[in-house]
Write a protein that holds these residues in place. Structure first.
Motif, short mmCIF file in Angstrom:
data_model
loop_
_atom_site.label_atom_id
_atom_site.label_comp_id
_atom_site.label_asym_id
_atom_site.label_seq_id
_atom_site.Cartn_x
_atom_site.Cartn_y
_atom_site.Cartn_z
N TYR A 260 -24.31 29.45 19.50
CA TYR A 260 -25.50 29.02 19.01
C TYR A 260 -26.76 30.41 20.21
N LEU A 261 -27.95 30.86 19.23
CA LEU A 261 -28.16 32.10 19.41
C LEU A 261 -29.74 31.68 18.80
N ASP A 262 -30.66 31.67 19.75
CA ASP A 262 -32.29 31.71 19.62
C ASP A 262 -33.20 32.76 20.24
N GLY A 263 -32.98 33.60 21.19
CA GLY A 263 -33.58 34.50 21.85
C GLY A 263 -33.64 35.69 20.46
N ILE A 264 -35.58 36.12 20.08
CA ILE A 264 -35.82 36.63 19.08
C ILE A 264 -35.49 37.66 18.92
N ASP A 265 -34.44 38.67 19.40
CA ASP A 265 -33.97 39.89 19.44
C ASP A 265 -32.12 39.78 18.46
N GLU A 266 -31.60 38.68 19.21
CA GLU A 266 -30.23 38.23 18.92
C GLU A 266 -30.27 37.58 17.22
N VAL A 267 -31.55 37.14 17.05
CA VAL A 267 -32.53 36.52 15.70
C VAL A 267 -32.33 37.49 14.79
N THR A 268 -33.59 38.24 14.78
CA THR A 268 -33.85 39.63 14.59
C THR A 268 -32.71 40.16 13.75
N ARG A 269 -31.38 40.81 14.73
CA ARG A 269 -30.36 41.49 14.90
C ARG A 269 -29.18 40.74 13.61
N TYR A 270 -29.37 39.80 13.33
CA TYR A 270 -28.55 39.25 12.15
C TYR A 270 -29.05 38.70 11.39
N ARG A 271 -30.78 38.82 11.83
CA ARG A 271 -31.18 38.47 10.37
C ARG A 271 -31.50 39.84 9.12
N GLN A 272 -31.40 39.88 9.94
CA GLN A 272 -31.15 42.21 9.23
C GLN A 272 -29.87 42.45 8.72
N VAL A 273 -29.13 42.55 9.73
CA VAL A 273 -27.29 41.84 9.28
C VAL A 273 -27.48 40.73 7.60
N LEU A 274 -27.79 39.57 7.72
CA LEU A 274 -28.28 39.38 6.68
C LEU A 274 -28.93 39.83 4.88
#
Length: 298
Positions: A260-274
């Motif tokens: 479960y990730l909530d760091g801004i950089d990590e969430v941004t990376r996964y959002r870009q993947v989606l």
């Protein structure tokens, strides 16, 4: 958007159905983190006032644990919270965060690593996801879900299998709420060709996806088998947790413990993947045509 002292998150959410304790824990944790940071205190300094260690303060601020009311009062005193309305709001959040969600009754069949996702689904405003192995659980028919459950738990007694199915059915109720979350899923075409439970069951599952894709709050895209997948070999779920109050959260399933990730950089990376998967997948209207074609081929 009003402050937490001006509006009660639980009341504001009531029209959409009770989100359970997950949202209240997250909101309480976010508020306590802001109070601590504005006070210039470390987690250790704050915890000393409430007989909590730094790790316990960190877990509380992440929304990963409930807060004892006595500890909350001590933290309010340490942070200099003198406004009575704000203290009352924080106490109400803590009480609601301590209430068990409906899924607590199924702790015998819900793995500890999966339980947070069930709670977060109840509280999310938007759920985005990518599924490569099977139809996403929130969109599975009961008979398809039974086939998926048997695949991983076929040796279990029938009563246990039925409880697993009950959990899925109850999770799906969020889509029928008065104010449901938006659901946007991308499904790998190979998952839609895998006949869990048999071809007739898959046919009815595809028909169900077609019907669900017609709903205004549900978007379904099919990723063609030939399309490249950008570093996405495992399921991904991105939960929009009320912008402006909470960080979005990513549930990343993988071999071993899920994350479960909530760091801004990590969430941004996964959002870009989606986002990239959404571009490479068929458009929603074209995906509906693909679903019809796959059903005809069975």
């Amino acid at each position: 958007m009003g402050t937490l002292a001006e509006e009660r998150p639980g009341d504001r959410m009531s029209a959409a159905g009770d989100p359970g304790p997950a949202l209240h824990r997250l909101l309480l944790g976010a508020r306590l983190r802001r109070l601590r940071e504005s006070s210039g205190l470390t987690a250790g300094q704050a915890g000393a006032a409430a007989d909590l260690g730094p790790a316990e303060i960190a877990a509380l601020e992440r929304g990963g644990t409930a807060c004892r009311l006595r500890a909350l009062i001590d933290l309010c005193d340490r942070y200099g919270v003198t406004d009575q309305a704000e203290r009352v709001t924080l106490l109400q959040l803590a009480r609601r965060a301590n209430d068990p969600g409906w899924w607590a009754a199924y702790d015998d069949v819900i793995p500890s690593w999966f339980e947070p996702l069930v709670g977060l689904e109840q509280a999310a405003r938007c759920i985005r996801g990518f599924e490569v192995r099977e139809v996403p659980g929130l969109l599975q028919t009961a008979e398809y879900a039974r086939g998926a459950i048997l695949l991983g738990h076929g040796a279990e007694p029938d009563a246990v299998l039925e409880r697993r199915l009950e959990v899925l059915v109850r999770r799906q109720r969020i889509l029928g709420r008065e104010r449901p979350p938006r659901l946007w899923v991308i499904i790998d075409e190979s998952a839609l060709r895998r006949p869990l439970g048999g071809r007739p069951i898959l046919f009815r599952q595809l028909q169900h996806l077609i019907d669900m894709s017609e709903l205004p709050h549900i978007t379904i895209q099919v990723l063609p088998a030939r399309a490249a997948r950008p570093a996405a070999e495992n399921p991904i779920v991105l939960l929009d947790m009320h912008a402006g109050e909470l960080n979005d959260i990513v549930f990343a399933e993988r071999p071993g413990p899920a994350r479960y990730l909530d760091g801004i950089d990590e969430v941004t990376r996964y959002r870009q993947v989606l986002d990239l998967l959404a571009v490479r997948a068929a458009r929603p209207d074209t995906s509906r045509t693909v679903l019809h074609r796959l059903a005809r081929e069975l």
